[in-house]
Scaffold this motif. Structure first.
Motif, PDB file in Angstrom:
ATOM      1  N   UNK A 172       0.866  -1.176   0.000  1.00 45.53           N
ATOM      2  CA  UNK A 172       0.000   0.000   0.000  1.00 45.53           C
ATOM      3  C   UNK A 172       0.903   1.226   0.000  1.00 45.53           C
ATOM      4  N   UNK A 173       0.592   2.171  -0.865  1.00 38.92           N
ATOM      5  CA  UNK A 173       1.433   3.356  -1.008  1.00 38.92           C
ATOM      6  C   UNK A 173       0.561   4.590  -1.166  1.00 38.92           C
ATOM      7  N   UNK A 174       1.151   5.745  -0.916  1.00 41.57           N
ATOM      8  CA  UNK A 174       0.451   7.019  -1.072  1.00 41.57           C
ATOM      9  C   UNK A 174       0.370   7.329  -2.566  1.00 41.57           C
ATOM     10  N   UNK A 231       5.241   6.864  -5.787  1.00 41.42           N
ATOM     11  CA  UNK A 231       5.005   6.293  -7.117  1.00 41.42           C
ATOM     12  C   UNK A 231       6.316   5.853  -7.763  1.00 41.42           C
ATOM     13  N   UNK A 232       7.356   6.631  -7.575  1.00 37.81           N
ATOM     14  CA  UNK A 232       8.667   6.256  -8.102  1.00 37.81           C
ATOM     15  C   UNK A 232       9.167   5.004  -7.397  1.00 37.81           C
ATOM     16  N   UNK A 233       8.901   4.902  -6.101  1.00 43.30           N
ATOM     17  CA  UNK A 233       9.295   3.709  -5.343  1.00 43.30           C
ATOM     18  C   UNK A 233       8.575   2.469  -5.870  1.00 43.30           C
ATOM     19  N   UNK A 242       0.767   7.327   7.674  1.00 46.11           N
ATOM     20  CA  UNK A 242       1.395   7.962   6.513  1.00 46.11           C
ATOM     21  C   UNK A 242       2.723   7.245   6.265  1.00 46.11           C
ATOM     22  N   UNK A 243       2.618   6.032   5.748  1.00 46.62           N
ATOM     23  CA  UNK A 243       3.798   5.199   5.582  1.00 46.62           C
ATOM     24  C   UNK A 243       3.546   4.175   4.500  1.00 46.62           C
ATOM     25  N   UNK A 244       4.627   3.643   4.007  1.00 45.22           N
ATOM     26  CA  UNK A 244       4.579   2.457   3.173  1.00 45.22           C
ATOM     27  C   UNK A 244       4.047   1.330   4.049  1.00 45.22           C
ATOM     28  N   UNK A 245       3.131   0.543   3.521  1.00 47.18           N
ATOM     29  CA  UNK A 245       2.574  -0.579   4.267  1.00 47.18           C
ATOM     30  C   UNK A 245       2.722  -1.822   3.403  1.00 47.18           C
TER      31      UNK A 245
END
Length: 128
Positions: A5-7, A14-16, A53-56
């Motif tokens: 899950x990403x912002x 998105x680049x990640x 507010x994190x990468x999950x």
């Protein structure tokens, strides 16, 4: 279930995701934005606060956030990225301090203002 899950509103995030896709030849990961309907359902299902507010990373029946999520993802990537996984032995509060500094400055780190459009094959890995 191996879902990242990403912002979806963050260019760094998105680049990640694009970085991960390029290094995941076995297609181990699926992706969903935190803002999507499925992202919101997964937050609820795994009892992750919606304010996170994190990468999950959801792997099986477990969820991971911040540096733990990033290192568990690295373990599955192609190439030398697996070598970062042993950093899990570093106490979480130290790892997450570094993670938080990067996360706090992620908008400054990315000068890019547009996201690359995924290919049809890549789009199949995104949950809607």
């Amino acid at each position: 279930m191996n879902i990242i899950l990403f912002d979806g509103e963050c260019h760094f995030c998105n680049t990640s995701v694009q970085f991960i896709i390029k290094r995941d030849q076995k297609k181990y990961f699926k992706f969903a934005s935190l803002q999507s309907e499925i992202g919101q359902k997964l937050l609820e299902e795994f009892q992750i606060p919606k304010t996170t507010d994190s990468l999950i990373f959801i792997e099986g029946n477990s969820s991971y956030v911040k540096s733990t999520a990033a290192l568990k993802i690295c373990r599955r990537l192609d190439g030398m990225w697996k070598l970062l996984y042993p950093f899990l032995i570093i106490p979480k509060f130290l790892r997450n301090t570094v993670y938080d500094v990067v996360a706090k400055n992620r908008h400054k780190l990315m000068k890019q203002t547009e996201c690359r459009i995924p290919t049809k094959e890549e789009l199949e890995r995104f949950l809607h």
